[in-house]
Motif scaffolding. Sequence first.
Motif: not given
Length: 263
Positions: A203-204, A236-238, A241-245, A252-253
């Motif tokens: 996760k980044i 959109h991918l978070d 709402s932890h601040g990383d994806v 891919f997004g």
Amino acid sequence: TLVRATSAHDSLSVDFLRAFRVFRLMRALRVLKLLGLSALRMLIEAVQRSVQPFVIVLVLSTLMVFAFAVMLTSLVPEVAQEDEKTRSVAFQYYGSVAQSARTLLEVIDGSGDCVSDSTLTLLEAARGGYMGSVIMLTVRISSSFVLFLTFNGLVTGIFVEQLFGVHQRMKDEEQQKELQQRHDCLTQLEDLFSGAGYPSDAKIPWTEIKKILERHTEIMHKLDVTMEDARRLFLHLDHTSHGDVVTDEYIFGFFKLKAVSKS
């Protein structure tokens, strides 16, 4: 002295003409560069690809002209038994296979006196009840119509078909090139994330993504996305709402974001 002055003047004129020609050539090249050479290349390739079908059509057209010419010439003895004017026209324009072929070609392009003379004479004889003139006039009109469609319709159809084929192939090549470029950019982005300590399953955070994208703006330029687009994608991918994806999901997004921004 006068001779030297004349020679110098002639030399100056030649140099001026050469410079003017170079200037015109440079201007023409500039115009071609501004207009783009893709359309010109497409037309040239379409013409090249149409050569073989054109040759086939030409051979078939030649055989058709020969066949119709033989038919018309074979009708001359029957027409010769009619009045003097009709007999004269028949021998003048259809007396031999070569004359009949020439008459057909002149009828197709509209040149020569045979277009009006022979047609009107045969029409008058046909109205008089002469069957030979009726048959010859029918064959003449039918053969001219068929040959006209062959020379014009088929030739135009072949070129248009080849033109559409070349356009589709160039379009496919452009799409394939764009896909390859997009794949290379995303592979580079994946390598950058991995080099920063964020492999595909890690996760980044957004701070690291922004830092990497700011250092490598050429990736966003090639993918035609902005930093704001990248930020919106991250939000959109978070989902949590932890601040990383997840890195793979973000890459891919990016791939999908390119397709959406293009559409």
